[in-house]
Design an enzyme around this catalytic site. Structure first.
Site, PDB file in Angstrom:
ATOM      1  CG  ASN A  96      53.924  45.699  54.628  1.00  0.00           C
ATOM      2  OD1 ASN A  96      54.136  44.799  53.825  1.00  0.00           O
ATOM      3  ND2 ASN A  96      54.877  46.438  55.124  1.00  0.00           N
ATOM      4  CD  GLU A 128      65.056  41.833  52.368  1.00  0.00           C
ATOM      5  OE1 GLU A 128      65.069  42.548  53.387  1.00  0.00           O
ATOM      6  OE2 GLU A 128      66.074  41.622  51.679  1.00  0.00           O
ATOM      7  CD  GLU A 148      63.811  41.840  48.434  1.00  0.00           C
ATOM      8  OE1 GLU A 148      63.284  42.873  48.885  1.00  0.00           O
ATOM      9  OE2 GLU A 148      63.163  40.833  48.092  1.00  0.00           O
ATOM     10  CB  CYS A 199      59.256  46.077  57.254  1.00  0.00           C
ATOM     11  SG  CYS A 199      59.784  46.674  55.651  1.00  0.00           S
TER      12      CYS A 199
END
Ligand code: NAD
Length: 481
Positions: free
Chosen positions: A151, A249, A462, A283
């Site tokens: 994405n 993630e 992260e 996301c």
């Protein structure tokens, strides 16, 4: 037709088995390049190259490593137009978006970690009374495996490899087979920047072959993965019994909560972005919009009007707001959720169908921005990740009620709150099950902050020094004085 190659040991090479995968342009539906269909043999070559490069790279001063990352960042900036066009063609996203967000963020990632490593310090603990001192050394792990999704291709790819390299690891990375182009172009830029051979290796191909081989490789002790929750689960199933360090993630189903006292114009404008940016394939998009009842109809009508006005069209054209969905398969998945929403009793207020774009894009995978109302808060449409330009609207009456709605999914990535009542904003924020909360804004990112999700949205964080901690192994040394 352009044939991409793997980047292994500082060179561009063909996959060992000589096989290739078709690479599609989503805006035209046509194959326009070929991607290496690599397998475990190519991963083995990449791991061996990374292992050979590790002693020299890990003992290179942090300042020198940082300078190399910044040289790559400069080259990304110098190639902005070329990279943005490649990203747009490969992914279907508007060129304007790739130019304003994806590619600048890729160079920021490299620059951020190129400098962060020079400020990364470890701790010392003096033990009063015992006359001893502890100090912590943070060692790079060796070979890090980095696997990224389609994405935000170059943006998320560099978000992983930059901290891994900065911390002194060598990397075997796999971009998504759906959007490999900018990772391939990055390998050329790494060669131009003079990155030593084997420090970064990029192996293209399918997840079940290349991704699985990286995950299972005994000499890759650390895996950083961004992608779907089901894939994350399968990676964890392989990596956990091998005691690998994992950063996952994963997916999201993020609530966007609009209180009646919000700054209406700002909430409306930003909610259009947070619903439909990148065709809803971020996301962090807020796919469930909860609106306090007194504002419901006013917000709904204005939102639908704006959603209808978004221009769906050729991603390379300046006026385009909505490009193509990334693949035919993904388009069919999103359409199947629109059917499900109808079965679950939802009313489609706008969109709901494919868009035929005339001219060179007539076979592209376009979908009209879709707004649905009238669904129970806990139905499948409202709890499963759709990952497309589809949002639901639901009214609520109290804070307790909206918290129940917002927290009812298995996901916990991000949430957005719109209100001018700051005590309420903080109170609601602290009760939301999400790793990232935005109040009166969306997608405003400070790269120093922890980034990641709760529940099925992931494990670990992260961003900032969190990523440098992840990519290093702390070792405590205790000295009796
Ligand atoms: P995906 O899980 O299908 O693929 C992601 C990557 O994993 C790809 O490179 C793929 O080839 C690889 N892969 C697939 N199977 C594998 C396996 N068995 N072993 C190892 N690797 C494998 O995800 P996608 O469709 O590319 O991306 C969309 C998903 O990513 C959405 O769920 C979205 O929410 C999520 N995402 C999360 C974040 C975040 O930061 N939390 C960011 C972006 C996207």
């Amino acid at each position: 037709m352009q044939q991409l190659q793997n980047y292994i040991n500082g060179q561009l090479i063909a996959p060992a088995a000589g096989q290739y995968i078709d690479n599609y342009n989503p805006a035209t539906g046509q194959v326009y390049a070929l991607i290496p269909d690599s397998d475990a043999q190519d991963v083995e070559l990449a791991v061996q190259a990374a292992l050979a490069a590790f002693p020299a790279w890990s003992s290179t001063p942090a300042e020198t490593r940082g300078r190399l990352l910044m040289r790559i960042a400069d080259l990304i900036d110098q190639n902005l137009d070329r990279l943005a066009k490649a990203e747009s063609v490969d992914n279907g996203k508007p060129l304007k978006l790739a130019k304003a967000v994806d590619i600048p963020r890729a160079s920021s990632n490299m620059r951020f970690y190129g400098t962060a490593i020079q400020h990364f310090a470890s701790e010392a603990h003096y033990m009063e009374g015992t006359e001893a001192i502890n100090y912590t050394v943070r060692h790079p792990h060796g070979v890090a495996g980095c696997i990224s999704p389609w994405n935000l291709p170059l943006y998320l790819f560099t978000w992983k490899i930059a901290p891994a390299l900065a911390a002194g690891n060598c990397v075997v990375a796999k971009p998504s087979e759906v959007t490999p182009m900018t990772a391939y172009l990055l390998s050329e830029l790494c060669m131009e920047a003079g990155l030593p051979a084997g420090v970064l290796n990029i192996v293209h191909g399918y997840g079940h072959k290349v991704g699985a081989a990286i995950t299972a490789h005994p000499r890759v002790p650390v895996i950083s993965f961004t992608g779907g929750t089901a894939t994350g689960r399968s990676i964890a199933a392989t990596a956990a019994p091998m005691f690998k360090k994992l950063s996952l993630e994963l997916g999201g189903k993020n609530p966007n909560i609009i209180f009646a006292d919000c700054d209406f114009t700002n909430a409306l404008h930003t909610s259009i972005q947070s619903s439909f940016a990148n065709q809803g394939q971020i996301c962090l998009c807020g796919s469930r919009i909860f609106i306090e009842r007194p504002l419901y109809e006013q917000f709904r009508d204005a939102f639908v009007e704006k959603a209808k006005a978004l221009t769906v069209g050729d991603p390379l054209e300046d006026g385009t707001k909505q490009g193509a969905l990334v693949s035919e398969q993904h388009l069919q998945k999103v359409l199947s959720y629109i059917d499900l929403a109808k079965q679950e009793g939802g009313s489609i207020l706008c969109g709901g169908q494919q868009v035929q774009v005339a001219g060179r894009c007539e076979h592209g995978w376009f979908l009209a921005p879709t707004v649905i109302e009238g669904l129970p808060y806990n139905c499948r449409t409202n709890t499963e990740e759709i990952f497309g330009p589809v949002v639901t609207l639901t009214p609520f009456d109290t804070e307790e009620e909206v918290l129940r709605y917002a927290n009812c999914t298995d996901y916990g990535l991000s949430s957005t709150i719109w209100t001018q009542n700051l005590p309420r904003a903080h109170r609601v924020a602290h009760q939301l099950h999400a790793g990232i909360i935005w109040i009166n804004t969306w997608l405003l990112r400070d790269l120093r902050t922890p980034f990641g999700g709760m529940k099925n949205s992931g494990v670990g964080r992260e961003g900032g020094f969190e990523a440098l901690n992840f990519f290093t192994e702390p070792q405590n040394v205790c000295v009796k004085l």
